[in-house]
Design an enzyme around this catalytic site. Structure first.
Site, PDB file in Angstrom:
ATOM      1  CB  CYS A  52      -0.928  -0.013   1.213  1.00 38.75           C
ATOM      2  SG  CYS A  52      -1.986   1.431   1.270  1.00 38.75           S
ATOM      3  CB  CYS A  80      -0.767   2.958   3.924  1.00 40.26           C
ATOM      4  SG  CYS A  80      -2.175   2.103   3.258  1.00 40.26           S
ATOM      5  CG  ASP A  81       3.179   1.847   4.439  1.00 32.05           C
ATOM      6  OD1 ASP A  81       2.377   2.375   5.229  1.00 32.05           O
ATOM      7  OD2 ASP A  81       3.416   0.632   4.433  1.00 32.05           O
TER       8      ASP A  81
END
Ligand code: NDP
Length: 497
Positions: free
Chosen positions: A191, A194-195
């Site tokens: 992801c 997200c990161d």
């Protein structure tokens, strides 16, 4: 001679009568069956003993139960609810499905550009507006050997579904190389949304050559200094329009015939990788790689349907003809759980509509109508009576101080999340479940890390999801793990001793 003539006359009469009876049989039976077969929704159900009479008096009945909350499921739910059939959606462990993990979508017909999270929110609101009941719970097992079909949920409910729609989607595949599981969530991820912010100025690799790999690289390009996309073959699968977008990113490089064989880490985080040249078989060690982003396709979420529904060798649910009917009468599927080919949100929604219609036709042919529903209604499953504890959202340090004053010495668990992070969305129903279960001893709070910067700073939240446990306002524990119900329960319980 005359007796022969008479005999022939009788024979002709009998043949004529048989012809007329045959014609009538064809008109009333074969044609009707042909209509059913054309819809592709009716099957011989003698072995299942499917009849509405036996449902009267059973509790927790759901006329149309939808498993999953991606575009396929929400489209099916919309059609169920609009037909005024009681429709319940078990939203599953990743509410909204994979769309919540994509940034923008440019191929949702009719809308030029929209966030994936917005698409699912709109679909959910639309189905709910017509009466579909959304439940934050997941199916943990199903029994399709008896009808009504029995679905057991993670929260321990037993539901009886008359018609079932399976839209449980797919899960990103993993590489299976050494180091991958050790550093999962600590540099290895699926992801970028997200990161990516945690790789500011760093060097990362993206593995895969499809649209997902391009999307991950594009997301990372605003943060990382160097992004290398490793394609195991000598060409990319990504659509030309997506691949062309990489030309605008000077920090993204596509390297063909390369695959990661081992992931190393220092201080609990990815620090380097071994990369094989798939043509020459030479292995190189690449130092200074802080992130490994996997984009190598998906596996259908069909584990709970094993031995219940027919699947292909890869686990995709098999469908009958042009319908969405599975190998069981009254069970329909659509979306990535049954589609190894198209895998598009728009296709999933379209097939979800077909599945919803198939289910409505099936219920109608079963004799489900106003009067039958009236008899069953007192026994319907109704999630609206559940006394769930809502997790309070706090937006500032002042909010936190207020809660601390009112918490009367209870343990406090703060969940840092972002609405674009699928792992965070996965944790939401889990956190709500724990908040309800431990309501007497623990106060759960949630913090949107994209909004509440002073709280992120105060608790030094390094990523999302991130949980910090506080006793009398002082941090006593923390984790970045993505947990299921029992893991979160055990994690919190250790601080209650
Ligand atoms: P794909 O199946 O299209 O691509 C998977 C990629 O991973 C391929 O390049 C494949 O290589 C590679 N791969 C598979 N296993 C391994 C492995 N073990 N090691 C190294 N590489 C591996 O999956 P995607 O998730 O990219 O896309 C799925 C669908 O979703 C597609 O239809 C796509 O169009 C759609 N999509 C659309 C988006 C959009 O429009 N915004 C965004 C993302 C996806 P090989 O080719 O050699 O098999």
């Amino acid at each position: 001679m005359s007796s022969i003539k008479q005999g022939l006359k009788v024979l002709m009469g009998v043949l004529l009568l048989l012809g007329v009876l045959g014609g009538l049989w064809w008109m009333f039976y074969v044609q009707k069956s042909a209509k059913k077969t054309a819809k592709g929704i009716w099957q011989n159900n003698a072995d299942m003993s499917i009849n509405l009479e036996k449902v009267y008096g059973m509790d927790n009945v759901v006329p149309f139960l939808v498993l999953g909350s991606g575009p396929a499921s929400l489209a099916a739910a919309l059609y169920g609810a609009r037909t005024r059939i009681r429709t319940v959606v078990l939203k599953g462990n990743q509410p909204g499905g994979q769309l919540t993990g994509t940034s923008y979508i440019e191929n949702w017909p009719g809308i030029r550009k929209i966030r994936g999270t917005e698409v699912v929110k709109d679909c959910e609101d639309q189905a709910a507006r017509f009466g579909a009941l959304m439940v934050s719970d997941s199916a943990s097992s199903v029994d399709l050997t008896r009808w009504p079909y029995v679905v057991t949920t993670e929260e321990g409910k037993t539901l009886r579904a008359l018609a079932l729609f399976v839209g449980t989607g797919a899960t990103p595949k993993k590489l299976g190389v050494p180091g991958e599981s050790d550093f999962w969530g600590h540099g290895v991820t699926t992801c970028a949304i997200c990161d990516a912010p945690y790789h500011k100025g760093g060097s990362v690799v993206v593995i895969g050559g499809g649209d997902s790999a391009v999307e991950e690289a594009l997301e990372l390009s605003s943060y990382a200094r160097e992004i290398r996309i490793l394609v195991r073959g000598d060409s990319m699968r990504a659509s030309p329009s997506m691949a062309e977008r990489l030309n605008q990113c000077s920090n993204v490089k596509v390297i063909y015939n390369r695959a990661v064989t081992k992931i190393y880490g220092t201080d609990g985080h990815v620090s380097s990788v071994d990369v094989i040249n798939t043509s020459t078989k030479e292995i190189e060690h690449w130092a200074g790689v802080g992130g490994v982003f996997l984009a190598i396709g998906h596996r259908p979420n069909t584990a709970i349907f094993k031995n219940n529904l027919e699947t292909d060798d890869m686990g995709y649910i098999l469908l009958q003809g042009r319908s969405q009917l599975t190998s069981k009468p009254g069970v329909f599927a659509a979306g990535d759980v049954s589609d190894p080919t198209y895998k598009q949100a728009g296709v999933a929604a379209g097939d979800g509509i077909k599945g919803g219609l198939d289910a409505m036709w099936w219920l109608s042919e079963l004799g489900y109508n106003g009067p039958t529903e009236e008899k069953m209604e007192p026994y319907f499953f109704d999630p609206r009576g559940d006394n769930k504890v809502e997790v309070e959202q706090i937006n500032s340090v002042n909010d936190f101080e207020d809660v601390l004053k009112k918490s009367k010495g209870k343990l406090i668990v703060v969940d840092f999340y972002a609405s674009t992070c699928p792992s965070c969305m996965h944790m939401m129903p889990v956190v709500q479940w724990a908040a309800t279960k431990l309501a007497d001893q623990v106060v759960f709070l949630k913090v949107d890390a994209a909004i509440a910067f002073d709280l992120v700073k105060k608790f030094r939240a390094p990523a999302v999801p991130y949980f910090v446990v506080l006793k009398e306002g002082k941090p006593v524990g923390e984790t970045k793990e993505v947990m299921d119900r029992s893991e979160l329960y055990e994690f919190v319980k250790q601080y209650l001793k």
